[in-house]
Write an enzyme that holds these catalytic residues in place. Structure first.
Site, PDB file in Angstrom:
ATOM      1  N   GLY A   1       0.846  -1.185   0.000  1.00  0.00           N
ATOM      2  CA  GLY A   1       0.000   0.000   0.000  1.00  0.00           C
ATOM      3  C   GLY A   1       0.875   1.226   0.000  1.00  0.00           C
TER       4      GLY A   1
ATOM      5  N   VAL B   1      -2.273  -1.986  -3.079  1.00  0.00           N
ATOM      6  CA  VAL B   1      -1.772  -2.662  -4.276  1.00  0.00           C
ATOM      7  C   VAL B   1      -2.037  -4.164  -4.142  1.00  0.00           C
ATOM      8  CG1 VAL B   1       0.225  -3.073  -5.746  1.00  0.00           C
ATOM      9  CG2 VAL B   1       0.024  -0.914  -4.503  1.00  0.00           C
TER      10      VAL B   1
ATOM     11  N   ASP C   1       6.775  11.719  -2.290  1.00  0.00           N
ATOM     12  CA  ASP C   1       6.713  10.673  -1.261  1.00  0.00           C
ATOM     13  C   ASP C   1       7.815   9.642  -1.497  1.00  0.00           C
ATOM     14  OD1 ASP C   1       5.834   9.408   0.996  1.00  0.00           O
ATOM     15  OD2 ASP C   1       4.141   8.412   0.046  1.00  0.00           O
TER      16      ASP C   1
END
Length: 754
Positions: A436, A442, A564
């Protein structure tokens, strides 16, 4: 900064102090009189707080004749007052400019409550209040709870027999800040950022632009997500296009063609002149200016008739009753797709037949319209049959071409638009979650091969998006297609997507059999479930991830900021080649980063200081995050408190990035920073380069950080790397750090080799 003095000219006849341009024209006046008709020792002083003061020298001192802080315009500076002089009745308010080119008083103003309470109000045309700060409780305004997150301001409320006013100061005198009554009707707190040479937005009220009263004027519609945010109703146009372009929409819109009204003395429209009709404006909220309500039992036709007969009636709406609006329609807002219903059937606006595209037309015109529509429909049916045959043939050819294409590794395959049901079956109803990240989870899946080719089944990773419901369908598809054109050996490739409305959106990526970097680095420390990453593998992963970020920053048509970067978003293929993942989501939400940010995105522990301070984000935020990841690659641990043996020369329970920065700065042997599981098996030259690069990347000031191009060159040994200074923000994690240690401002300005 020292106060500056200058002589002030006096108008000979009136004695009013003025400023004169070189051409001798009057450009500004205080509207006060001074004794005598000549310069009598009057001087103008600009104080350190930005206050312009007119003084007259006298034997017993200086007398203040006038000062700008008593007459604020659109800007409130620290030390100035906004309030009420109870003795003279004079009110100090902030008043917005008319538009961006005209400093004349505009429609919006901010002032203290004249009734004596300790709160502010924003008013429209000095009459209609539409926002209040809530009362002051000694720390914050009750209506602005977010003030608790801004520690750089000290507000003070004073109320006595002479005056009631607010003033504020800054905890750090070096900070330059101002509060502005903007022409948009919002108050905005701004702080100057020297490194960027621009103003940074700290907070704004009201938060939503569409909450500002009459922000788009009469018959204007506000769209919070639109650009521009104001538009006119169908059949209307701006009253002043020039004012709209300069940011002032308060004049609103006017009809393209005037109404055909014939009114008697009682304001009743005669039956013979009822040539106007009503056009349904769907997808917008009802006007928020007051409406009158007819009897609840009225039918919709009765409601229309009541409005038609009254010359002042502009619009009606029929729901549980009949609502009528008179005069201008204000504060209408475009509704989102999921709120367009909600019992709101729209508002019927009175229109002239000369500009109507539809609506309540007379029967003769309706018959002509129906006849014309029938003819067009027949033509469309004939055309659609032909087009259908062509489209079916084209799709078959495209399917055959797609199946006959080379393997995906050739870099030229098309981005596939897949069915949601197919991907649900491919992932066995999203049953095998493998990870994730930002905006979703995912799942592992398998796509079957083609029936008419030798294609093998493909293992895929399907990301189920969450939190992107604000994106429209067309916008989502366009941006996904843009991401699908980005190909690089160190980026996880987007293979396809599925979009079913705004709630079921999927992205399909290549499956990475070796998972994410965090699992390879951290999850095998206490077990033998995963093989240990050698230094050679780690260094190649570091270089590969840097190359991937470099491509996002400089290799694409539009720069993409990842936002990120962390080990979870660096995946490893079957050959342990690093591939940066999740960059698609940065692109999809990228337009937020063209504005001043009010929310932090990313993961705590990898965030650059500018995220915390609110500075607009650049690609250097990714560089900082990469530096933190590089330190974790070196140590094999999370960048938390670092406990190690005394013989390694490290302080017990220290923050690892601080330990690394100190050892690099002091020239100590860097093998002590290496993952102890490697038993010193390392290329010391590569380790030295990696440690120096990591410490440069985490510098406080983004101007001191390298670009990703410089990072790649340094890691590859193309350029030499100087010894970096210790970032000031890391010192806050030291056991002996004092409370005054800054987490935002860096004190060092070293240079990374170019």
């Amino acid at each position: 900064m020292k106060a500056r003095r200058m002589s002030a000219g006096l108008r000979p006849r009136t004695g009013r102090t003025i400023w004169d341009s070189h051409a001798g024209k009057l450009v500004w006046s205080t509207n006060i009189s001074a004794a005598g008709s000549s310069n009598n020792g009057t001087v103008a002083v600009i104080s350190d707080i930005g206050n312009l003061v007119l003084l007259r020298r006298e034997e017993d001192g200086e007398v203040v004749l006038w000062q700008s802080m008593d007459h604020p315009t659109d800007t409130w500076l620290p030390g100035f007052r906004i309030g009420l002089n109870k003795l003279t009745g004079e009110v100090q308010t902030l008043t917005a400019w008319k538009n961006y080119a005209d400093p004349a008083p505009g429609a919006y103003s901010l002032g203290i409550d004249p009734n004596g309470t300790s709160q502010f109000f924003i008013s429209w045309n000095r009459t209609t209040r539409f926002w209040g700060s809530g009362e002051w409780n000694g720390d914050i305004f009750s209506g602005i709870p977010e003030m608790t997150s801004h520690y750089i301001y000290n507000f003070e409320f004073v109320s006595d027999a002479n005056a009631s006013y607010f003033t504020y100061s800054l905890q750090d005198p070096a900070v330059i800040s101002r509060l502005v009554m903007d022409i948009s009707g919002q108050i905005r707190q701004l702080t100057w950022v020297p490194s960027l040479q621009q103003w940074m937005l700290i907070w704004t009220e009201p938060h939503q632009l569409c909450d500002v009263h009459a922000v788009c004027g009469a018959f204007g519609v506000c769209d919070e997500k639109g650009e521009p945010f104001c538009s006119c109703l169908s059949g209307f146009r701006p009253v002043s296009v020039t004012d709209w372009e300069l940011g002032d929409r308060t004049l609103g819109c006017r009809r393209n063609s005037p109404l055909q009204l014939q009114c008697d003395d009682r304001g009743t429209n005669s039956d013979s002149a009822q040539d106007d009709a009503f056009l349904l404006m769907a997808g917008i909220s009802l006007p928020r200016n007051p409406a009158s309500f007819a009897q609840a039992s009225s039918a919709e036709e009765d409601c229309r008739s009541i409005c038609m007969r009254n010359c002042d009636c502009s619009a009606y709406a029929y729901g549980s009753g009949c609502a009528l609006w008179y005069g201008d329609l204000l504060n209408m807002q475009k509704l989102s797709d999921d709120t367009a219903g909600g019992g709101n059937n729209g508002v019927f606006v009175r229109m002239s037949h000369a500009t109507m595209d539809g609506g309540d037309a007379p029967s003769k015109r309706r018959k002509k319209t129906i006849a014309l529509a029938s003819s067009i429909a027949a033509a469309i049916l004939a055309l659609s049959a032909t087009v259908s045959v062509v489209v079916i043939s084209y799709k078959r050819r495209q399917t055959n071409l797609r199946q006959a294409e080379a393997a995906p590794e050739d870099g030229n395959s098309l981005l596939m638009a897949l069915k949601y049901s197919d991907l649900r079956r491919a992932t066995k109803n999203f049953s095998k979650k493998i990870g994730g990240g930002s905006f979703g989870s995912v799942y592992k899946g398998t796509l079957p091969g083609g029936n008419n080719c030798n294609c093998n089944a493909a293992t895929i990773a399907v990301k189920r998006l969450e939190g992107l419901l604000c994106l429209g369908e067309k916008q989502f598809r366009n941006e996904v297609r843009t991401i699908g054109t980005i190909h690089h050996v160190n980026l996880v490739r987007l293979r396809g997507f599925s979009s079913r409305g705004s709630t079921d959106r999927l992205l399909v990526y290549d499956y990475m059999p070796n998972g994410s970097l965090d699992k390879a680095l951290f999850f095998g420390r206490s077990t033998t479930c995963r093989p240990l990453l050698s230094w050679r593998a780690r260094f190649q992963i570091a270089v590969g991830a840097a190359r991937g970020l470099l491509y996002l920053h400089d290799g694409c048509r539009d720069r993409i900021i990842h936002c990120d970067v962390k080990p979870e978003n660096i995946l490893l293929d079957e050959g342990m080649v690093a591939k940066v993942a999740d960059f698609g989501m940065a692109k999809l939400v990228g337009r937020e980063f063209s504005r001043v940010l009010t929310t932090v995105r990313g993961t705590i522990g990898y965030l650059a200081p500018e995220w915390i301070s609110g500075v607009p984000i650049t690609a250097k935020a990714d560089v900082y995050s990469y530096g933190m990841v590089l330190m974790e690659i070196i140590s094999g641990r999370r960048n938390a408190r670092y406990c190690s043996s005394e013989e390694k020369g490290m302080m017990m329970s220290e923050y690892f990035p601080l330990v690394a920065a100190r050892m690099v700065s002091e020239g100590e042997p860097l093998v002590g920073l290496l993952d102890e599981r490697l038993n010193g098996d390392v290329d010391e030259r590569e380790l030295d380069r990696a440690c120096r690069v990591a410490c440069w990347c985490v510098q406080d000031d983004e101007a001191d950080r390298p670009t990703m191009e410089q990072v790649v060159q340094a890691l590859e040994g193309v350029v030499a790397v100087d010894v970096p200074p210790i970032p000031t923000s890391l010192l806050a994690f030291s056991d002996d750090a004092g409370p005054a240690t800054s987490l935002i401002t860096g004190a060092y300005h070293g240079r990374f080799p170019s």
